[in-house]
Scaffold this motif. Structure first.
Motif, PDB file in Angstrom:
ATOM      1  N   LEU A 170     -27.325  94.478  17.577  1.00  0.00           N
ATOM      2  CA  LEU A 170     -28.351  93.428  17.560  1.00  0.00           C
ATOM      3  C   LEU A 170     -28.857  93.130  18.970  1.00  0.00           C
ATOM      4  O   LEU A 170     -30.026  92.809  19.169  1.00  0.00           O
ATOM      5  N   ALA A 171     -27.938  93.280  19.931  1.00  0.00           N
ATOM      6  CA  ALA A 171     -28.302  92.959  21.314  1.00  0.00           C
ATOM      7  C   ALA A 171     -28.920  94.149  22.048  1.00  0.00           C
ATOM      8  O   ALA A 171     -29.233  94.059  23.233  1.00  0.00           O
ATOM      9  N   SER A 172     -29.097  95.253  21.358  1.00  0.00           N
ATOM     10  CA  SER A 172     -29.510  96.475  22.060  1.00  0.00           C
ATOM     11  C   SER A 172     -31.018  96.566  22.298  1.00  0.00           C
ATOM     12  O   SER A 172     -31.510  97.574  22.775  1.00  0.00           O
ATOM     13  N   GLU A 173     -31.753  95.529  21.929  1.00  0.00           N
ATOM     14  CA  GLU A 173     -33.216  95.482  22.100  1.00  0.00           C
ATOM     15  C   GLU A 173     -33.891  96.725  21.516  1.00  0.00           C
ATOM     16  O   GLU A 173     -34.655  97.418  22.183  1.00  0.00           O
ATOM     17  N   PRO A 174     -33.601  97.011  20.249  1.00  0.00           N
ATOM     18  CA  PRO A 174     -34.104  98.262  19.683  1.00  0.00           C
ATOM     19  C   PRO A 174     -35.603  98.243  19.377  1.00  0.00           C
ATOM     20  O   PRO A 174     -36.155  97.196  19.020  1.00  0.00           O
ATOM     21  N   ASP A 175     -36.197  99.427  19.502  1.00  0.00           N
ATOM     22  CA  ASP A 175     -37.565  99.618  19.006  1.00  0.00           C
ATOM     23  C   ASP A 175     -37.517 100.211  17.601  1.00  0.00           C
ATOM     24  O   ASP A 175     -38.408  99.994  16.800  1.00  0.00           O
ATOM     25  N   ILE A 176     -36.480 101.009  17.356  1.00  0.00           N
ATOM     26  CA  ILE A 176     -36.288 101.631  16.043  1.00  0.00           C
ATOM     27  C   ILE A 176     -34.820 101.452  15.667  1.00  0.00           C
ATOM     28  O   ILE A 176     -33.937 101.648  16.509  1.00  0.00           O
ATOM     29  N   VAL A 177     -34.574 101.089  14.405  1.00  0.00           N
ATOM     30  CA  VAL A 177     -33.187 100.977  13.935  1.00  0.00           C
ATOM     31  C   VAL A 177     -33.013 101.898  12.725  1.00  0.00           C
ATOM     32  O   VAL A 177     -33.793 101.823  11.769  1.00  0.00           O
ATOM     33  N   PHE A 178     -32.017 102.765  12.771  1.00  0.00           N
ATOM     34  CA  PHE A 178     -31.616 103.543  11.601  1.00  0.00           C
ATOM     35  C   PHE A 178     -30.370 102.885  11.010  1.00  0.00           C
ATOM     36  O   PHE A 178     -29.368 102.714  11.712  1.00  0.00           O
ATOM     37  N   ILE A 179     -30.443 102.506   9.743  1.00  0.00           N
ATOM     38  CA  ILE A 179     -29.290 101.894   9.071  1.00  0.00           C
ATOM     39  C   ILE A 179     -28.685 102.910   8.120  1.00  0.00           C
ATOM     40  O   ILE A 179     -29.361 103.383   7.205  1.00  0.00           O
ATOM     41  N   ASP A 180     -27.430 103.260   8.338  1.00  0.00           N
ATOM     42  CA  ASP A 180     -26.769 104.280   7.525  1.00  0.00           C
ATOM     43  C   ASP A 180     -25.435 103.724   7.018  1.00  0.00           C
ATOM     44  O   ASP A 180     -24.369 104.084   7.512  1.00  0.00           O
ATOM     45  N   LEU A 181     -25.541 102.801   6.059  1.00  0.00           N
ATOM     46  CA  LEU A 181     -24.333 102.231   5.456  1.00  0.00           C
ATOM     47  C   LEU A 181     -24.431 102.399   3.950  1.00  0.00           C
ATOM     48  O   LEU A 181     -25.533 102.469   3.410  1.00  0.00           O
ATOM     49  N   GLY A 182     -23.323 102.420   3.280  1.00  0.00           N
ATOM     50  CA  GLY A 182     -23.368 102.514   1.816  1.00  0.00           C
ATOM     51  C   GLY A 182     -22.359 103.500   1.255  1.00  0.00           C
ATOM     52  O   GLY A 182     -21.862 103.313   0.145  1.00  0.00           O
ATOM     53  N   GLY A 183     -22.035 104.544   2.020  1.00  0.00           N
ATOM     54  CA  GLY A 183     -21.062 105.528   1.524  1.00  0.00           C
ATOM     55  C   GLY A 183     -19.739 104.861   1.176  1.00  0.00           C
ATOM     56  O   GLY A 183     -19.198 105.040   0.069  1.00  0.00           O
ATOM     57  N   ASN A 184     -19.227 104.043   2.099  1.00  0.00           N
ATOM     58  CA  ASN A 184     -17.936 103.382   1.847  1.00  0.00           C
ATOM     59  C   ASN A 184     -18.005 102.338   0.733  1.00  0.00           C
ATOM     60  O   ASN A 184     -16.994 102.002   0.129  1.00  0.00           O
ATOM     61  N   ASP A 185     -19.211 101.838   0.485  1.00  0.00           N
ATOM     62  CA  ASP A 185     -19.386 100.851  -0.593  1.00  0.00           C
ATOM     63  C   ASP A 185     -19.181 101.485  -1.972  1.00  0.00           C
ATOM     64  O   ASP A 185     -19.021 100.786  -2.961  1.00  0.00           O
ATOM     65  N   SER A 186     -19.217 102.831  -2.019  1.00  0.00           N
ATOM     66  CA  SER A 186     -19.034 103.512  -3.309  1.00  0.00           C
ATOM     67  C   SER A 186     -17.558 103.630  -3.691  1.00  0.00           C
ATOM     68  O   SER A 186     -17.231 104.014  -4.812  1.00  0.00           O
ATOM     69  N   LYS A 187     -16.645 103.287  -2.769  1.00  0.00           N
ATOM     70  CA  LYS A 187     -15.213 103.348  -3.093  1.00  0.00           C
ATOM     71  C   LYS A 187     -14.884 102.346  -4.198  1.00  0.00           C
ATOM     72  O   LYS A 187     -15.494 101.261  -4.249  1.00  0.00           O
ATOM     73  N   ALA A 188     -13.880 102.680  -5.007  1.00  0.00           N
ATOM     74  CA  ALA A 188     -13.523 101.803  -6.130  1.00  0.00           C
ATOM     75  C   ALA A 188     -13.249 100.376  -5.663  1.00  0.00           C
ATOM     76  O   ALA A 188     -13.663  99.401  -6.308  1.00  0.00           O
ATOM     77  N   ILE A 189     -12.597 100.248  -4.520  1.00  0.00           N
ATOM     78  CA  ILE A 189     -12.227  98.920  -4.019  1.00  0.00           C
ATOM     79  C   ILE A 189     -13.455  98.073  -3.666  1.00  0.00           C
ATOM     80  O   ILE A 189     -13.424  96.844  -3.696  1.00  0.00           O
TER      81      ILE A 189
END
Ligand code: FUB
Length: 527
Positions: free
Chosen positions: A94-113
């Motif tokens: 958040l503090a990195s002053e981005p111009d472009i952000v790639f969000i790559d989350l979700g794989g671990n959310d597929s775990k049964a837990i």
């Protein structure tokens, strides 16, 4: 007066020089990658360099700075076992002053837990997107669907859940927040060899991910549309307000791409009730216009009394007239009464009037009209494992000699489509494929020839199974890019309530076609 003009010119020149030097001093574009272990580069020999953010940074060069904020095991879900939200890396991103952000989350959310909280995924993803969007730098945000998982333990990072839940929810969140999606799932789904532990790509696999991101940024240096896009195009299925199938795509003289589709009626009885053709068009592959119904079975004087059975159509243009071809039976018992009807209009998407049907065409379905460069029109149709082709007269409604059976095809089922590229003719068609579970899932094959009527040189599959028993496609070039149109059942999960889709199509140097990557796959795919 003269002096005033001279001063103005000097001022303008000075401003131009200043803005040029400001541009040359422009700071590099800051690209922030957030994600989990795949982003981190886990299992690669040298993660800072081998991870996909590391490789993307090298590809982009010194006009960009790519920062990697991946943390192994993290989830998008706040209630997940390892929420990214709680990590220091998130605060740093958040503090990195981005111009472009790639969000790559979700794989671990597929775990049964974690998947037990899946109902909260869209909300959490929207909040994650908003947390970056509200930054003072107002960055461009690109969310990525998770790559394939080859893990067989369904408690782990499980591809079925990724395809059926995480990816669609990722796209839904992107749609709500009007951001871009990069569909990463197809990138490695044919490459288990590049994922030695079945979850993490090795260096070569990470390079393939980085390549897709790089190509995308090069193709779209700016966000391509104010709306959500997937890989810079409309999401699949691209028509969602009704069930559509059998897309025939053409580019007409007004520069737009038109799709003539058949229409699955709810509730279905097989394909019996199909009726009321619609036409859709676009000029950017993102925004589609529904031109409305163009023909229904009640407008076919020679058609079967009971209506329905308006199956896969096609359209052609000659000398100011659009010719719409549709298969329709003339009798209650459809088997031997199929005709290829013709309706005409001076407009591409309205005012069609049925003229009759083409005498002498074998009683099969799925007309395809191919207009060769010399203006000669050809007609094809087929069914019951046979494909026929022949010439049309100049009037476009009569055969110019008998149709002949196409030779050299392998496992032809129906739905022939002809296109031409670099002087070579291509005939693509669905097969009779039954998969290992005994279910019909047709695929699309193709063959090549130096003549529009063959003989054909069989080449292989170009579109693997969708989630639908039938398959039907068309191929067209638009604004320098080739596209494959087809249908799947992503909206309904039912074989007779289909939805039209499209994806980019690529050729190899020898003119053969690469297997089409289906974006937004909604079902488990393993090869
Ligand atoms: O949509 C009805 C029929 O199913 C088409 O004519 C075939 O190609 C198959 O898609």
């Amino acid at each position: 007066m003269k002096l005033k003009r001279i001063i103005c010119i000097i001022m303008a020149a000075l401003m131009a020089v200043m803005s040029l030097s400001a541009r040359s001093r422009k700071a590099p574009v800051r690209v922030t990658c957030i994600g989990a272990s795949i982003t981190e580069g886990a299992t690669t020999p040298n993660p800072p360099a081998d991870s996909y953010p590391g490789q993307l940074g090298r590809m982009l060069g010194d006009k960009y700075v790519v920062s990697n904020f991946g943390v192994g095991g993290c989830t998008m879900l706040k209630k997940g076992d390892c929420p990214y939200w709680e990590k220091e890396a998130y605060q740093k991103a958040l503090a990195s002053e981005p111009d472009i952000v790639f969000i790559d989350l979700g794989g671990n959310d597929s775990k049964a837990i974690n998947r037990v909280y899946m109902d909260e995924f869209i909300k959490d993803a929207c909040e994650m997107i908003a947390s970056f969007r509200n930054l003072p730098t107002k960055p461009r945000i690109i969310i990525m669907t998770p790559i394939v998982s080859f893990v067989v333990d369904s408690n782990g990072i499980y591809d079925d859940i990724i395809c059926r839940q995480v990816s669609p929810k990722t796209i839904e969140a992107a749609s709500r927040m009007k951001i871009e999606v990069l569909d990463m799932h197809p990138v490695l789904n044919r490459h288990p060899e590049l994922m030695p532990d079945q979850i993490h790509p090795n260096r070569e696999g990470s390079e393939m991910m980085a390549r897709k991101m790089y190509d995308y940024l090069m193709a779209y240096p700016e966000k391509p549309s104010p709306e959500m896009t997937v890989d810079g195009m409309a999401s699949n299925p691209f028509i969602t307000h009704m069930y559509t199938a059998d897309p025939s795509a053409h580019v007409w003289k007004d520069g737009r791409l038109y799709v003539y589709a058949s229409h699955d009626i709810f509730p279905p009885r097989g394909c019996d009730y199909m009726d009321r053709y619609h036409v859709f068009s676009t000029d950017d592959m993102i925004n589609w216009t529904d031109h409305g119904e163009i023909l229904n079975s009640g407008q076919v004087p020679w058609g079967r009394r009971e209506g329905g059975y308006m199956w896969a159509p096609d359209c052609a243009y000659k000398d100011g007239t659009y010719y719409f071809y549709f298969p329709h039976p003339s009798g209650t018992h459809t088997g031997s009464t199929w005709k290829i009807g013709v309706a005409t209009s001076r407009k591409p998407a309205s005012d069609f009037k049925v003229q009759g049907y083409i005498e002498g065409v074998p009683s099969y379905i799925d007309p395809c009209i191919f207009m060769d460069d010399d203006g000669q029109a050809y007609i094809y149709n087929g069914g019951s494992s046979r494909c026929y082709g022949g010439k049309l007269k100049d009037n476009m409604v009569e055969l110019d000699g008998p149709m002949v059976e196409m030779q050299g095809l392998n496992d032809f089922h129906e739905g022939a489509w002809i296109h031409k590229r670099n002087g070579i003719y291509y005939l693509s068609y669905p097969d009779n494929h039954i998969n290992e579970n005994g279910k019909q899932y047709n695929r699309i094959h193709y063959a090549m020839s130096t003549s529009p009527l063959g003989p054909w040189d069989y080449k292989g599959i170009l579109l693997e199974e969708t989630d639908c028993d039938t398959s039907h496609g068309s191929i067209v070039e638009y604004k320098g890019q080739w596209y494959m149109f087809y249908h799947n059942c992503a909206l309904s999960g039912r074989g007779n309530l289909r939805s039209i889709c499209f994806d980019r199509l690529f050729y190899n140097e020898d003119g053969t076609i690469r297997i089409v990557e289906q974006r937004n796959r909604s079902f488990l795919e393993r090869y």
